[in-house]
Design a protein around this motif. Sequence first.
Motif, PDB file in Angstrom:
ATOM      1  N   UNK A  30      35.299  44.609  30.813  1.00 35.20           N
ATOM      2  CA  UNK A  30      36.455  43.724  30.997  1.00 35.20           C
ATOM      3  C   UNK A  30      36.003  42.596  31.920  1.00 35.20           C
ATOM      4  N   UNK A  31      35.976  41.376  31.396  1.00 38.78           N
ATOM      5  CA  UNK A  31      35.486  40.223  32.152  1.00 38.78           C
ATOM      6  C   UNK A  31      36.655  39.546  32.874  1.00 38.78           C
ATOM      7  N   UNK A  32      36.363  38.979  34.020  1.00 41.14           N
ATOM      8  CA  UNK A  32      37.343  38.220  34.812  1.00 41.14           C
ATOM      9  C   UNK A  32      36.717  36.863  35.107  1.00 41.14           C
ATOM     10  N   UNK A  33      37.369  35.805  34.672  1.00 36.95           N
ATOM     11  CA  UNK A  33      36.832  34.452  34.829  1.00 36.95           C
ATOM     12  C   UNK A  33      37.519  33.727  35.975  1.00 36.95           C
ATOM     13  N   UNK A  34      36.719  33.097  36.844  1.00 43.36           N
ATOM     14  CA  UNK A  34      37.278  32.358  37.976  1.00 43.36           C
ATOM     15  C   UNK A  34      36.449  31.120  38.263  1.00 43.36           C
ATOM     16  N   UNK A  35      37.086  30.132  38.864  1.00 45.44           N
ATOM     17  CA  UNK A  35      36.407  28.952  39.393  1.00 45.44           C
ATOM     18  C   UNK A  35      36.240  29.160  40.893  1.00 45.44           C
ATOM     19  N   UNK A  36      35.029  29.081  41.424  1.00 45.00           N
ATOM     20  CA  UNK A  36      34.810  29.383  42.842  1.00 45.00           C
ATOM     21  C   UNK A  36      35.703  28.579  43.781  1.00 45.00           C
ATOM     22  N   UNK A  37      35.940  27.308  43.478  1.00 44.16           N
ATOM     23  CA  UNK A  37      36.747  26.473  44.361  1.00 44.16           C
ATOM     24  C   UNK A  37      38.204  26.905  44.391  1.00 44.16           C
ATOM     25  N   UNK A  38      38.650  27.658  43.387  1.00 37.80           N
ATOM     26  CA  UNK A  38      40.074  27.969  43.259  1.00 37.80           C
ATOM     27  C   UNK A  38      40.393  29.448  43.472  1.00 37.80           C
ATOM     28  N   UNK A  39      39.413  30.252  43.866  1.00 37.93           N
ATOM     29  CA  UNK A  39      39.678  31.692  43.938  1.00 37.93           C
ATOM     30  C   UNK A  39      39.961  32.174  45.352  1.00 37.93           C
ATOM     31  N   UNK A  40      38.989  32.097  46.248  1.00 40.66           N
ATOM     32  CA  UNK A  40      39.196  32.602  47.607  1.00 40.66           C
ATOM     33  C   UNK A  40      38.336  31.831  48.592  1.00 40.66           C
ATOM     34  N   UNK A  41      38.882  31.612  49.809  1.00 36.60           N
ATOM     35  CA  UNK A  41      38.109  30.926  50.857  1.00 36.60           C
ATOM     36  C   UNK A  41      37.786  31.845  52.031  1.00 36.60           C
ATOM     37  N   UNK A  42      38.081  33.149  51.877  1.00 34.92           N
ATOM     38  CA  UNK A  42      37.758  34.157  52.889  1.00 34.92           C
ATOM     39  C   UNK A  42      38.545  33.963  54.185  1.00 34.92           C
ATOM     40  N   UNK A  43      39.743  33.380  54.106  1.00 35.84           N
ATOM     41  CA  UNK A  43      40.578  33.259  55.311  1.00 35.84           C
ATOM     42  C   UNK A  43      41.912  33.982  55.140  1.00 35.84           C
ATOM     43  N   UNK A  44      42.042  34.811  54.092  1.00 32.21           N
ATOM     44  CA  UNK A  44      43.310  35.472  53.833  1.00 32.21           C
ATOM     45  C   UNK A  44      43.518  36.680  54.751  1.00 32.21           C
ATOM     46  N   UNK A  45      44.754  37.034  54.966  1.00 36.74           N
ATOM     47  CA  UNK A  45      45.111  38.304  55.593  1.00 36.74           C
ATOM     48  C   UNK A  45      46.172  38.974  54.717  1.00 36.74           C
ATOM     49  N   UNK A  46      46.480  40.228  55.017  1.00 35.48           N
ATOM     50  CA  UNK A  46      47.430  41.002  54.212  1.00 35.48           C
ATOM     51  C   UNK A  46      46.916  41.222  52.788  1.00 35.48           C
ATOM     52  N   UNK A  47      45.639  41.552  52.682  1.00 32.15           N
ATOM     53  CA  UNK A  47      45.079  42.009  51.407  1.00 32.15           C
ATOM     54  C   UNK A  47      44.209  43.227  51.723  1.00 32.15           C
ATOM     55  N   UNK A  48      43.677  43.874  50.688  1.00 34.83           N
ATOM     56  CA  UNK A  48      42.871  45.073  50.887  1.00 34.83           C
ATOM     57  C   UNK A  48      41.399  44.776  50.657  1.00 34.83           C
ATOM     58  N   UNK A  49      40.545  45.298  51.533  1.00 25.34           N
ATOM     59  CA  UNK A  49      39.114  45.029  51.435  1.00 25.34           C
ATOM     60  C   UNK A  49      38.475  45.883  50.343  1.00 25.34           C
ATOM     61  N   UNK A  50      37.157  45.897  50.311  1.00 27.05           N
ATOM     62  CA  UNK A  50      36.447  46.565  49.235  1.00 27.05           C
ATOM     63  C   UNK A  50      36.693  48.071  49.223  1.00 27.05           C
ATOM     64  N   UNK A  51      37.024  48.623  50.387  1.00 30.19           N
ATOM     65  CA  UNK A  51      37.312  50.062  50.476  1.00 30.19           C
ATOM     66  C   UNK A  51      38.797  50.363  50.335  1.00 30.19           C
ATOM     67  N   UNK A  52      39.617  49.337  50.167  1.00 32.64           N
ATOM     68  CA  UNK A  52      41.054  49.529  50.039  1.00 32.64           C
ATOM     69  C   UNK A  52      41.801  49.505  51.350  1.00 32.64           C
TER      70      UNK A  52
END
Length: 618
Positions: A30-52
């Motif tokens: 299952x492929x997921x397509x994204x544009x790097x400029x429009x996906x994430x800037x690594x400044x978010x909070x209130x999300x779950x990390x790689x371990x959940x």
Amino acid sequence: MPEKRVADIDWTPLLERQFNPSPVAWEDQVIYFLLPDRFSDDTEREYNDIRGNPVNKGSTPKFNPAMDKDSLGGPGGEEAWRDAGGKYVGGNLKGLTSKIGYLKRLGVTAIWVGPIFKQVAFQDTYHGYGVQNFLDVERHFGTREDLRTMVDTAHSQGIYVILDIILNHSGNVFTYKGDKHPYWTGAEHKPGKEFEVEGYNDKDGKPTIPMGQVNLENFPEAFPDGAVWPAELQPITGFTRKGSIRNWDLDPEYLEGDFEDLKDINLGPSMANNFTATSSLKTLCAAYKFWIAYADLDGFRIDTVKHMGDGPTRYFASNVHEFAASLGKENFLLVGEVAGDRERAFNTVESTGINAALGIADVQDKLENMIKGYREPQAYFDLFRNSLLVQRDSHTWFRNKVVTMIDDHDQIGKGQNKARFCYADEGATYIVGAIALNLFTLGIPCIYYGTEQDFDGNGGSDQYIREAMFGGSFGAFRSRNKHCFDESTHTYHEVSKLTALRQMYLPLRRGRQYLRPISGDGVNFGLPTMFSPNRMLTVLPWSRIFADKEMLCAVNTDFERASEAWVTVDSELQAETDTLECVYSTEEGGVGKKVKVEGRNGRSVFLSVPKGGIVVYK
């Protein structure tokens, strides 16, 4: 400092490691397509990390539909938001790395990442298709090491990485003499002539650098932000220099012309037989082999394959497949963007050796509008079977020759009426069923970023279907500075269940597929079709069969009420009095329901499908 020539690359250290092997079958992914400029800037909070685990250290809070939708407010708010959409908004590779867990839990097994290569310095080519240096990463997105870290992180979670690449053209790296925007078919010159060039553009977009092999002693400003790199691309013969395409289906104009101000690279003759590669094509082959070795990539999505010609495409595919195989990547994926009808796409795949085509025969339009009741179902299902295309009497199933999706970043077929699936016609009601249709029919399924969060993308032009998932100055749903990495939303939750189901049942990934006849009275059967000139509101069922196992899927194209119908199943695999069990339903309590096989139209079962929803039976 990145290399200035591919000849300067020391390959030995890159090859002395263990590489990630290819998957056995890409149709399992299952492929997921994204544009790097429009996906994430690594400044978010209130999300779950790689371990959940919850992350609360960032500055950008989660989007709240009740408060943040259409929240631009104030004088000039909407205009500022709209203007921001045409520029870089801040997404980067580190941000993507931080969201690998989000993608893993969604059920994504391969990420298709938009181009990350260095762009022309004087334009906001945030989408990544205006390359100025094919050997470096665009600084807005990060560094080479950031790319490698992202790929390694994805691999650690069992996720493959497919990189979007460009061979057909560079960015706006030079300026034509006099007229800055000539056309291949102009009024005052011979069609297809070579135009004179003023020079390579510098960092400010001025043609101050003589076109040809750049002398850095005389023009030190040419590196890193001027001209084109690597240096092997710089000879004037490296570009066709014939002006922009005006007639997009006229041969040879569509092969030789520029994409607006994106400059056409001279790859060689279009015919595949007796092909001789140009220096530019050989240089690009070497550059992209470097990226495979450097970052341990698993596949490429090749932009604008139609405009390259079969000769260059075959040469590139052969070079890359052989190199990847030498690294243990026996099934390195090459997906070509092949605009046009199905025959052209299939012939391109067969004659060039690429693995699959993207965007054939308006597959997205057929898929999107079929579930909304505006397209004949058979038109979509026939995309995947046709003995005439392969000169055989029996069916050949194109199960791994086509990448299918609903939303994407271009929507070429929609002209100036671009919007995502969820914008109109009760799209938010249908979206789970639409994704299920994509996941559970033939082809390699691909989800465009934000579709799992019901992005609507309304606005007409490309930028509106490229909202920033992380918010920033051009956030989704006409908002700012609110991110949408919300794993509690209904669509995200249901898609994660659908991808898990696909992984669990082999027929849903690899099985032959059959559009099934239906009946309202259990006597008169026929394939679902548009009896009304406006809309088809009915049960739309299909079977996937693999190794004598049948899975029966059905969506409801009526968004207002549940629909019922007798549905034909395989009479050789199903006996009277057998039962099928529901393993997925958008109706609460539907899972576990059983239906009895009866002797109608061979063998049939009676299904009830929730409004705008889907059921799956085994």
